[in-house]
Design a protein around this motif. Structure first.
Motif, PDB file in Angstrom:
ATOM      1  N   VAL A  68       3.809 -13.146  -3.535  1.00  0.00           N
ATOM      2  CA  VAL A  68       4.501 -12.399  -3.019  1.00  0.00           C
ATOM      3  C   VAL A  68       5.934 -12.321  -3.791  1.00  0.00           C
ATOM      4  CG1 VAL A  68       5.583 -12.076  -1.257  1.00  0.00           C
ATOM      5  CG2 VAL A  68       3.107 -12.979  -0.732  1.00  0.00           C
ATOM      6  N   ALA A  85       6.505 -10.654  -6.924  1.00  0.00           N
ATOM      7  CA  ALA A  85       6.631  -8.438  -6.554  1.00  0.00           C
ATOM      8  C   ALA A  85       7.813  -8.854  -5.953  1.00  0.00           C
ATOM      9  CB  ALA A  85       5.669  -8.254  -5.056  1.00  0.00           C
ATOM     10  N   ARG A 128       4.872  -4.020  -9.859  1.00  0.00           N
ATOM     11  CA  ARG A 128       5.348  -4.649  -8.057  1.00  0.00           C
ATOM     12  C   ARG A 128       4.253  -4.245  -7.634  1.00  0.00           C
ATOM     13  NH1 ARG A 128      10.815  -7.172  -8.554  1.00  0.00           N
ATOM     14  NH2 ARG A 128      12.646  -5.768 -10.166  1.00  0.00           N
ATOM     15  N   THR A 129       3.749  -3.326  -7.721  1.00  0.00           N
ATOM     16  CA  THR A 129       2.095  -2.830  -6.733  1.00  0.00           C
ATOM     17  C   THR A 129       1.132  -4.015  -6.656  1.00  0.00           C
ATOM     18  OG1 THR A 129       3.271  -0.854  -6.222  1.00  0.00           O
ATOM     19  CG2 THR A 129       1.174  -1.016  -5.951  1.00  0.00           C
ATOM     20  N   TRP A 149       1.617  -7.300  -5.419  1.00  0.00           N
ATOM     21  CA  TRP A 149       1.282  -7.009  -4.497  1.00  0.00           C
ATOM     22  C   TRP A 149      -0.548  -7.162  -4.208  1.00  0.00           C
ATOM     23  CZ3 TRP A 149       4.371  -8.834  -0.126  1.00  0.00           C
ATOM     24  CH2 TRP A 149       5.293  -8.666  -1.000  1.00  0.00           C
TER      25      TRP A 149
END
Length: 397
Positions: A83, A86, A157-158, A161
């Protein structure tokens, strides 16, 4: 095979996806973070360094804790670090999160391996460990290509996640299916755990593990730019190529798991020899189809060796301790650290992307040499053991 072993293997899927998806995300991450591809590749090495440091430290630090509780706590740290990753605004913080997540991953691997070994009889250790490592194989088949697709279409970044979400699922599985085991703190001795390192054969086994991993990952870490730049593979097909690596890994881990208990040395020689063929092909070819086939073979050969490498480490250590699992985890990740670094050195020296395959081939030759020496040491030790038996036992044998 106990259901808990499969649950642990599926948990490794989440961890393995994070460890290796950086390979497919390197070009986009480098551009977004404003760093070179070799510098972005150091994120792979950062994870591996964290694994090397974390495995033995966390193995010792959690010896007196219930294994299921330890596994859950490590998954929480792992998910939280993704987290933060990201949300990272720059390279430095992302680098730090990779180290932290690797520490948690290392501890999980060590405890999961010890748990797996404790759940099955000695004659089925190879297959049980193949199931555990199989989670890593599935990560290469599904997780890494999916992470690459997410990175290409929604940003890297996705993908981070997504790994955080997978970690939540893994934690739920561990909580539901891994049995709770109480620990007799009075029976746990750090000195006893550390005594496995007195054996030279253990160090040889770990050395072969490190060299074999460096052989694979000096090339695997740079597959995306190697395939697109040198072999002309379209970027959109990189996830497919990574998926084929994972498919080869599944074939290899399945075969290696069946052979490791009965024929560890034959499995290792065959695996390393086949890997050298694949690496030489990658170094010489500029044809995308040939290169992709070589990637498939490399995945099969690299992962076929893993169960035998693990079984041999437990065999020469003569136990099922958490420290054995920690030391093999550290050994694998010494290779994961050295391989990308050596590949980056070759690229930065101006030798071109195909040079990483030649670096891997050289490491493969060293791996075979170390394995041969380890086999000679074992034969010598076995002969010495037989020579001190009473005469009637020698006659029987």
């Amino acid at each position: 095979m106990p259901l808990a072993v499969f649950v642990l293997g599926l948990s490794i899927f989440a961890l393995g996806t994070s460890e290796f998806m950086i390979t497919g995300l390197l070009p986009g991450m480098a551009t977004d973070l404003g760093v070179s591809i070799p510098d972005a590749g150091l994120l792979i090495s950062a994870f591996a360094v964290g694994m090397v440091i974390g495995a033995p430290l966390l193995a010792v630090g959690t010896l007196r804790l219930p294994r299921r509780t330890t596994l859950l706590a490590l998954l929480v740290v792992f998910g939280a670090s993704h987290v933060v990753g990201a949300l990272s605004p720059g390279y430095a913080l992302l680098f730090a999160t990779r180290v932290v997540s690797a520490l948690a991953c290392a501890g999980f691997w060590a405890v999961a391996a010890a748990t797996t070994i404790s759940l099955v009889p000695a004659a089925r250790r190879g297959r049980a460990l193949a199931v555990l490592v199989g989670g890593l194989t599935v990560a290469n088949i599904a997780g890494v290509p999916a992470g690459t697709l997410l990175g290409q279409h929604a940003g890297w970044r996705t993908a981070f996640w997504a790994v955080a979400a997978l970690t939540v699922v893994a934690a739920a599985g561990v909580l539901a299916f891994v049995p709770h085991t109480a620990v007799d703190a009075s029976a746990v001795r750090v000195r006893t755990e550390l005594s496995v390192f007195r054996s030279g054969r253990v160090w040889l086994a770990l050395g072969v593990i490190a060299l074999s991993q460096a052989m694979v990952f000096a090339t695997f870490s740079y597959l995306a730019p190697l395939l697109t730049t040198t072999d002309g593979l379209p970027s959109a097909q990189v996830p497919l190529a990574l998926g084929l690596f994972g498919a080869g890994a599944l074939i290899g881990i399945t075969a290696g798991g069946k052979l490791a208990d009965a024929h560890p040395f034959a499995t290792l020689y065959g695996s390393f020899g086949l890997a050298l063929v694949a690496l030489t092909t990658l170094a010489l070819t500029s044809d995308a189809v040939v290169a992709v086939v070589a990637v498939l073979v490399l995945g099969a050969a690299g992962f076929a060796a893993n169960p035998a490498l693990n079984v041999r480490a437990y065999s020469v250590a003569g136990g099922t301790s958490t420290m054995v699992g920690a030391s093999t985890t550290a050994g694998f990740n010494v290779g994961n650290t050295a391989g990308p670094w050596l590949g980056g050195v070759a690229i930065n020296a101006g030798l071109g992307l195909p040079s990483v395959a030649w670096v891997s081939a050289g490491l493969g030759v060293l791996t075979l040499a170390a394995l041969t020496f380890a086999r000679q040491v074992q034969r010598s030790d076995d002969a010495r053991a037989v020579s001190v038996l009473p005469q009637e036992h020698q006659t029987v044998h």
